[in-house]
Design an enzyme around this catalytic site. Structure first.
Site, PDB file in Angstrom:
ATOM      1  N   ASP A 215       0.816  -1.221   0.000  1.00  0.00           N
ATOM      2  CA  ASP A 215       0.000   0.000   0.000  1.00  0.00           C
ATOM      3  C   ASP A 215       0.848   1.269   0.000  1.00  0.00           C
ATOM      4  O   ASP A 215       0.354   2.344  -0.320  1.00  0.00           O
ATOM      5  CB  ASP A 215      -0.922  -0.008   1.230  1.00  0.00           C
ATOM      6  CG  ASP A 215      -1.887   1.172   1.254  1.00  0.00           C
ATOM      7  OD1 ASP A 215      -2.546   1.417   0.227  1.00  0.00           O
ATOM      8  OD2 ASP A 215      -1.976   1.860   2.290  1.00  0.00           O
ATOM      9  N   SER A 239      -6.333   6.692  -0.514  1.00  0.00           N
ATOM     10  CA  SER A 239      -6.691   5.459  -1.214  1.00  0.00           C
ATOM     11  C   SER A 239      -8.184   5.206  -1.154  1.00  0.00           C
ATOM     12  O   SER A 239      -8.808   5.339  -0.101  1.00  0.00           O
ATOM     13  CB  SER A 239      -5.950   4.265  -0.599  1.00  0.00           C
ATOM     14  OG  SER A 239      -4.560   4.481  -0.580  1.00  0.00           O
ATOM     15  N   GLN A 289      -4.475   0.172  -7.523  1.00  0.00           N
ATOM     16  CA  GLN A 289      -5.117   1.033  -6.531  1.00  0.00           C
ATOM     17  C   GLN A 289      -5.650   2.297  -7.209  1.00  0.00           C
ATOM     18  O   GLN A 289      -4.992   2.863  -8.085  1.00  0.00           O
ATOM     19  CB  GLN A 289      -4.118   1.422  -5.436  1.00  0.00           C
ATOM     20  CG  GLN A 289      -4.723   2.202  -4.289  1.00  0.00           C
ATOM     21  CD  GLN A 289      -3.694   2.474  -3.193  1.00  0.00           C
ATOM     22  OE1 GLN A 289      -3.068   3.511  -3.183  1.00  0.00           O
ATOM     23  NE2 GLN A 289      -3.521   1.523  -2.282  1.00  0.00           N
TER      24      GLN A 289
END
Length: 298
Positions: A215, A239, A289
């Site tokens: 991430d 995100s 993402q």
């Protein structure tokens, strides 16, 4: 850039492995995890939600490794209270298992994940992806070293966000190309590792740690042509979702390269994709993402 003076040192991290994997069972299919330190925007780091949700699901799946997950960040997580994880069993077959994981705080759902597990079997094998030609990690400076050396040229947000301990050890390739300029190409690569993972023998826990690390710095690739790719008083990156596919086993204490790029940004959203390679050039995972990219008004 000159060879880094601290190339053999372990850069500090603020997320101990034991803390990331701190998930305990509270009742059947319900688990509690610690929230950890605040990220740049004052909330729970998204990678912690990824890792702990995946780990919660694993505790309900006998032996099978994860093959993929798809997750959504629904609300900012608070760091002053634990996180409750509810696992719903969707499928259990001889070779597959599927789980829905919901993360809540104070009765509010903040995150959901769909995860799939698959027993390895004989099948077709290929890799149509090549690690880019980059210097080895021993010849690349840590982000902290770069910030110290170039502090006089960098925006205050960069020195504030990257001078101290981060969630992972990270050595970016040519960071001056996007932290001191606005290149046309929305792409960047960086070496990363988690030294504490050397104490983790379980291959499935290594998957959780890789999810945690995946991430970091992925979504920001979509901001590179447009704005300084880090959160500040002028710009917000957050995100919205995160997907990951596990292709081959990996050890997170070893250096891996995350090659990221963004094919599109529009309507306030930017999509980033990543490929994670080990030092031998094996593609161990793929990532994707979407992030909110928002210019803040004073």
């Amino acid at each position: 850039m000159d060879a880094p003076i601290d190339r053999d040192d372990h850069a500090p991290t603020r997320e101990p492995i034991s803390d990331v994997l701190d998930v305990t069972q509270s009742s059947p299919d319900q688990f509690i995890g610690s929230a950890g330190a605040r990220n740049h925007i004052g909330s729970v780091f998204g990678g912690r939600l990824l890792a702990q949700s995946l780990l919660s699901a694993m505790k309900t799946v006998e032996a099978l490794p994860a093959s993929s997950f798809h997750a959504y960040f629904l609300a900012a997580g608070r760091t002053d209270m634990p996180i409750d994880y509810q696992v719903t069993r969707l499928r259990d077959s001889r070779r597959f298992a599927n789980r829905l994981i919901t993360a809540c705080q104070d009765g509010q759902t903040i995150f959901t994940m769909m995860a799939e597990f698959h027993a390895a079997e004989d099948g077709f094998v290929h890799q149509d992806a090549s690690m880019p030609p980059v210097p080895p990690p021993e010849e690349v400076a840590s982000i902290q070293h770069f910030v110290r050396e170039r502090a006089g040229e960098l925006a205050q947000a960069v020195t504030h966000n990257f001078a101290a301990a981060l969630v992972i050890e990270m050595r970016p390739i040519a960071p001056e190309s996007y932290l001191l300029a606005r290149p046309a190409e929305a792409a960047r690569s960086f070496w990363f590792r988690q030294s504490g993972a050397a104490a983790v023998d379980d291959a499935r826990l290594q998957q959780c740690l890789l999810a945690f690390a995946s991430d970091y710095w992925l979504g920001g690739a979509s901001a590179i042509p447009h704005f300084l790719p880090t959160n500040s008083g002028e710009f917000l990156i957050t995100s919205m979702d995160h997907s990951m596919w596990f292709h081959r086993p990996a050890r997170c204490e070893e250096w891996m390269l995350h090659q990221t790029s963004s094919p599109s940004a529009s309507d306030g959203l930017g999509l980033s994709r990543g490929q994670i390679f080990d030092r031998d050039g094996r593609l161990v995972a793929s990532t994707a993402q979407e992030c909110l990219l928002r210019r803040l008004r004073g």
